[in-house]
Design an enzyme around this catalytic site. Sequence first.
Site, PDB file in Angstrom:
ATOM      1  CG  PHE A   1      90.034   9.026  52.716  1.00 34.86           C
ATOM      2  CD1 PHE A   1      88.271   9.918  52.891  1.00 34.86           C
ATOM      3  CD2 PHE A   1      89.585   8.744  50.873  1.00 34.86           C
ATOM      4  CE1 PHE A   1      87.417  10.854  52.211  1.00 34.86           C
ATOM      5  CE2 PHE A   1      88.047   9.826  50.584  1.00 34.86           C
ATOM      6  CZ  PHE A   1      87.442  10.224  50.593  1.00 34.86           C
TER       7      PHE A   1
ATOM      8  CB  SER B   1      93.544   5.698  43.298  1.00 37.87           C
ATOM      9  OG  SER B   1      94.322   6.290  43.267  1.00 37.87           O
TER      10      SER B   1
ATOM     11  CE1 TYR C   1     101.043   2.982  36.834  1.00 37.09           C
ATOM     12  CE2 TYR C   1     101.908   1.002  37.807  1.00 37.09           C
ATOM     13  CZ  TYR C   1     101.074   1.921  37.331  1.00 37.09           C
ATOM     14  OH  TYR C   1      99.221   1.680  37.183  1.00 37.09           O
TER      15      TYR C   1
ATOM     16  NE  ARG D   1      94.471  10.508  41.881  1.00 37.15           N
ATOM     17  CZ  ARG D   1      94.875   9.550  41.170  1.00 37.15           C
ATOM     18  NH1 ARG D   1      95.741   9.299  41.202  1.00 37.15           N
ATOM     19  NH2 ARG D   1      93.714   9.890  40.745  1.00 37.15           N
ATOM     20  N   GLY D   2      95.494   9.067  48.841  1.00 36.64           N
ATOM     21  CA  GLY D   2      96.459   8.930  50.327  1.00 36.64           C
ATOM     22  C   GLY D   2      95.309  10.477  51.247  1.00 36.64           C
TER      23      GLY D   2
END
Length: 341
Positions: free
Chosen positions: A212, A205, A60, A209-210
């Site tokens: 929902f 996730s 990352y 990945r956002g």
Amino acid sequence: MAAVKTIKLGSQGFEVSAQGLGCMSMSAFYGSPKPEPDMIALIHHAVNSGITFLDTSDIYGPHTNEILLGKALKGIRDRVQLATKFGVYFEGGKGNIRGDPAYVRAACEGSLKRLDVDCIDLYYQHRIDTRVPIEVTIGELKKLVEEGKVKYIGLSEASASTIRRAHAVHPITAVQLEWSLWSRDVEEEIIPTCRELGIGIVSYSPLGRGFFSVGPKLVENLSNDDARKNLPRFQPENLEYNTKIFDRVNEIAQRKGCTPSQLALAWVHHQGDDVCPIPGTTKLENLRQNIGALSVKLTLEEMAELQSIATSEKVKGERYTPDVPTWKDSETPPLSSWKAA
């Protein structure tokens, strides 16, 4: 807000907060890195709220997210369960995977230095090196445990057979995998294998990945440097179908008096006390909402309804683009081939 309970991951005594915090998006892949002081404040708020299981990786950034965590942990290291990962690195613009002993050791030393800690609580193999028998990789991790540099060993995106072979060398404490309302293929073989062996399950996730959180609006607002822009499920031909799933989840959430993201997260929490979702966020309000999901109680009927909405046949598009390896690509050669080499 109710206190965040702790759960046991695996059979070796590792206790973590029932929900963790994925830290990737603070530094990488989901658009530009966020301001360091803001992210440190967010991490401190999470820990003070009882979310003490923090997840990062050396890829990352690369490296910058571990450095950020190292700064955030000053003065609170003893209150945190720290997980990081090794195995993926970028070279010549593309991702590569290594699991040979020399690399395992060098990666661990690098992470310890960047995180500025003496020991990593949970050290995952981020992706499986299919050229190296899993027994060889785990053998080196076992040495790091014996040396006190690592407390517990984990795998990420590993197949059931890889998990079994690894666990036979040294107990695997947790397997990290994508598990959410719209990523459920792990339920067939991997989840049962983990449960049979007493291995904890860490769901990354868990909010799709956002997706929902806000549905198709998410895709409209992604910046050009956000890796989600390229994901198959967010392409127009698939998004049309997947939006129908979000709409149904949103309907149930309104009925329950919670947000769709809280409902999706509560669904993961209801999978069992051996499951710890690690939703990532860079916003304080989203963090508060995610913690609120711990208080959302679902009946068996509501669980069944949610599961019928998001079957694998109804979700359109793969999880990743074809160039990203997952557990489906994680078989390694037999140990005998390594000895002979």
